[in-house]
Design an enzyme around this catalytic site. Structure first.
Site, PDB file in Angstrom:
ATOM      1  N   ASP A   1       0.869  -1.182   0.000  1.00  0.00           N
ATOM      2  CA  ASP A   1       0.000   0.000   0.000  1.00  0.00           C
ATOM      3  C   ASP A   1       0.908   1.235   0.000  1.00  0.00           C
ATOM      4  O   ASP A   1       1.852   1.328   0.792  1.00  0.00           O
ATOM      5  CB  ASP A   1      -0.890  -0.006   1.252  1.00  0.00           C
ATOM      6  CG  ASP A   1      -1.960   1.065   1.196  1.00  0.00           C
ATOM      7  OD1 ASP A   1      -3.144   0.713   1.261  1.00  0.00           O
ATOM      8  OD2 ASP A   1      -1.612   2.271   1.097  1.00  0.00           O
TER       9      ASP A   1
ATOM     10  N   HIS B   1      -6.530  -5.302   3.423  1.00  0.00           N
ATOM     11  CA  HIS B   1      -5.313  -4.687   3.967  1.00  0.00           C
ATOM     12  C   HIS B   1      -4.651  -5.652   4.943  1.00  0.00           C
ATOM     13  O   HIS B   1      -5.326  -6.223   5.802  1.00  0.00           O
ATOM     14  CB  HIS B   1      -5.657  -3.431   4.786  1.00  0.00           C
ATOM     15  CG  HIS B   1      -6.206  -2.293   4.011  1.00  0.00           C
ATOM     16  ND1 HIS B   1      -5.444  -1.207   3.659  1.00  0.00           N
ATOM     17  CD2 HIS B   1      -7.458  -2.037   3.536  1.00  0.00           C
ATOM     18  CE1 HIS B   1      -6.194  -0.330   3.007  1.00  0.00           C
ATOM     19  NE2 HIS B   1      -7.428  -0.810   2.922  1.00  0.00           N
TER      20      HIS B   1
ATOM     21  N   ASN C   1     -12.322  -2.443   4.100  1.00  0.00           N
ATOM     22  CA  ASN C   1     -13.263  -1.335   4.231  1.00  0.00           C
ATOM     23  C   ASN C   1     -14.336  -1.508   3.165  1.00  0.00           C
ATOM     24  O   ASN C   1     -14.012  -1.545   1.973  1.00  0.00           O
ATOM     25  CB  ASN C   1     -12.540  -0.003   4.037  1.00  0.00           C
ATOM     26  CG  ASN C   1     -11.470   0.230   5.097  1.00  0.00           C
ATOM     27  OD1 ASN C   1     -11.657  -0.117   6.254  1.00  0.00           O
ATOM     28  ND2 ASN C   1     -10.343   0.796   4.694  1.00  0.00           N
TER      29      ASN C   1
ATOM     30  N   HIS D   1     -10.516  -5.252  -1.836  1.00  0.00           N
ATOM     31  CA  HIS D   1      -9.146  -5.563  -1.413  1.00  0.00           C
ATOM     32  C   HIS D   1      -9.092  -5.754   0.086  1.00  0.00           C
ATOM     33  O   HIS D   1      -9.947  -5.265   0.824  1.00  0.00           O
ATOM     34  CB  HIS D   1      -8.178  -4.445  -1.823  1.00  0.00           C
ATOM     35  CG  HIS D   1      -8.580  -3.096  -1.328  1.00  0.00           C
ATOM     36  ND1 HIS D   1      -9.572  -2.348  -1.936  1.00  0.00           N
ATOM     37  CD2 HIS D   1      -8.158  -2.360  -0.279  1.00  0.00           C
ATOM     38  CE1 HIS D   1      -9.726  -1.218  -1.288  1.00  0.00           C
ATOM     39  NE2 HIS D   1      -8.884  -1.206  -0.268  1.00  0.00           N
TER      40      HIS D   1
ATOM     41  N   HIS E   1     -12.547  -1.282  -5.612  1.00  0.00           N
ATOM     42  CA  HIS E   1     -12.085  -2.547  -6.186  1.00  0.00           C
ATOM     43  C   HIS E   1     -11.709  -3.358  -4.951  1.00  0.00           C
ATOM     44  O   HIS E   1     -10.738  -3.008  -4.263  1.00  0.00           O
ATOM     45  CB  HIS E   1     -10.893  -2.275  -7.111  1.00  0.00           C
ATOM     46  CG  HIS E   1     -10.257  -3.471  -7.729  1.00  0.00           C
ATOM     47  ND1 HIS E   1      -9.529  -3.382  -8.895  1.00  0.00           N
ATOM     48  CD2 HIS E   1     -10.183  -4.772  -7.360  1.00  0.00           C
ATOM     49  CE1 HIS E   1      -9.062  -4.582  -9.220  1.00  0.00           C
ATOM     50  NE2 HIS E   1      -9.437  -5.437  -8.287  1.00  0.00           N
TER      51      HIS E   1
ATOM     52  N   THR F   1     -11.886   3.793  -0.222  1.00  0.00           N
ATOM     53  CA  THR F   1     -11.577   4.866  -1.176  1.00  0.00           C
ATOM     54  C   THR F   1     -11.313   4.324  -2.569  1.00  0.00           C
ATOM     55  O   THR F   1     -11.432   5.055  -3.550  1.00  0.00           O
ATOM     56  CB  THR F   1     -10.332   5.677  -0.717  1.00  0.00           C
ATOM     57  OG1 THR F   1      -9.228   4.779  -0.566  1.00  0.00           O
ATOM     58  CG2 THR F   1     -10.591   6.402   0.593  1.00  0.00           C
TER      59      THR F   1
ATOM     60  N   GLY G   1     -14.659   3.837   5.131  1.00  0.00           N
ATOM     61  CA  GLY G   1     -13.302   4.248   4.766  1.00  0.00           C
ATOM     62  C   GLY G   1     -12.818   3.748   3.425  1.00  0.00           C
ATOM     63  O   GLY G   1     -11.659   3.946   3.067  1.00  0.00           O
TER      64      GLY G   1
HETATM   65  P1  5GP Z   1      -9.355   1.677   1.057  1.00  0.00           P
HETATM   66  O1  5GP Z   1      -9.348   3.053   1.680  1.00  0.00           O
HETATM   67  O2  5GP Z   1     -10.208   1.652  -0.195  1.00  0.00           O
HETATM   68  O3  5GP Z   1      -9.678   0.556   2.011  1.00  0.00           O
HETATM   69  O4  5GP Z   1      -7.862   1.406   0.645  1.00  0.00           O
HETATM   70  C1  5GP Z   1      -7.304   1.893  -0.514  1.00  0.00           C
HETATM   71  C2  5GP Z   1      -5.823   1.894  -0.291  1.00  0.00           C
HETATM   72  O5  5GP Z   1      -5.198   1.978  -1.559  1.00  0.00           O
HETATM   73  C3  5GP Z   1      -5.326   3.049   0.543  1.00  0.00           C
HETATM   74  O6  5GP Z   1      -4.736   2.577   1.749  1.00  0.00           O
HETATM   75  C4  5GP Z   1      -4.327   3.756  -0.362  1.00  0.00           C
HETATM   76  O7  5GP Z   1      -3.160   4.169   0.310  1.00  0.00           O
HETATM   77  C5  5GP Z   1      -4.017   2.708  -1.396  1.00  0.00           C
HETATM   78  N1  5GP Z   1      -3.696   3.264  -2.705  1.00  0.00           N
HETATM   79  C6  5GP Z   1      -4.379   4.234  -3.359  1.00  0.00           C
HETATM   80  N2  5GP Z   1      -3.790   4.485  -4.540  1.00  0.00           N
HETATM   81  C7  5GP Z   1      -2.711   3.648  -4.618  1.00  0.00           C
HETATM   82  C8  5GP Z   1      -1.705   3.465  -5.608  1.00  0.00           C
HETATM   83  O8  5GP Z   1      -1.682   4.104  -6.658  1.00  0.00           O
HETATM   84  N3  5GP Z   1      -0.765   2.525  -5.352  1.00  0.00           N
HETATM   85  C9  5GP Z   1      -0.764   1.791  -4.198  1.00  0.00           C
HETATM   86  N4  5GP Z   1       0.212   0.896  -4.053  1.00  0.00           N
HETATM   87  N5  5GP Z   1      -1.684   1.955  -3.246  1.00  0.00           N
HETATM   88  C10 5GP Z   1      -2.652   2.879  -3.441  1.00  0.00           C
END
Ligand code: 5GP
Length: 137
Positions: free
Chosen positions: A28, A99, A84, A97, A95, A92, A90
């Site tokens: 991440d 963590h 999330n 995934h 797609h 963002t 949370g």
């Molecule tokens: P979410 O908030 O949807 O659970 O997690 C999305 C995660 O994707 C975030 O922790 C963010 O730092 C990570 N992320 C967003 N854009 C990129 C990217 O371009 N490359 C990588 N490696 N991680 C990303």
């Protein structure tokens, strides 16, 4: 196209740690803690509700594999495995995934559960469980 699909297609770079036909895992970019890693199905589904069961199972197996590698690599005290679902929680990147967030100290990640146990009667617990059971598909 989601940002993760761009990573999968090598349109943007990422620090990939694992890849097979169905699942990819990469650091991440935020590195919430050292070794913060994502496990992502190559096919984009918006969230866990949409995920086909067999693919979800594969994602979890890879999550275990990468978690063990992160544990060996950085020897955290533990780790959080987190998803999330939807913006309120949370999310963002829409797609699906998971963590993997290695934990080194109690306060390196902020996420607080309040204990409401004492606010609820056993009937209320029963009702909550019953309504979930009724909705299992
Ligand atoms: P979410 O908030 O949807 O659970 O997690 C999305 C995660 O994707 C975030 O922790 C963010 O730092 C990570 N992320 C967003 N854009 C990129 C990217 O371009 N490359 C990588 N490696 N991680 C990303």
């Amino acid at each position: 196209m989601t940002i993760f699909e761009k990573i999968i297609e090598r349109e943007i770079p990422a620090y990939i740690v694992y890849e097979d036909d169905d699942v990819i895992s990469f650091l991440d970019i935020s590195q919430a803690t050292k070794g913060h890693t994502l496990v992502v199905p190559k096919k984009a589904y918006k969230n866990i509700y949409e995920m086909p069961q067999d693919l979800l199972a594969k994602v979890i197996v890879v999550t275990q594999k990468v978690s063990k590698a992160v544990d060996l690599a950085f020897q955290p005290e533990g780790l959080n495995i987190l998803n999330n679902t939807n913006e309120i929680a949370g999310q963002t990147v829409f797609h699906f995934h998971i963590h993997i967030i290695p934990r080194y100290t109690k306060n390196d990640v902020g996420f607080k559960f309040e204990n409401h146990m004492n606010d609820l009667s056993s009937d209320e617990f029963k009702q909550r469980a019953a309504i979930i059971k009724k909705n299992l598909l």
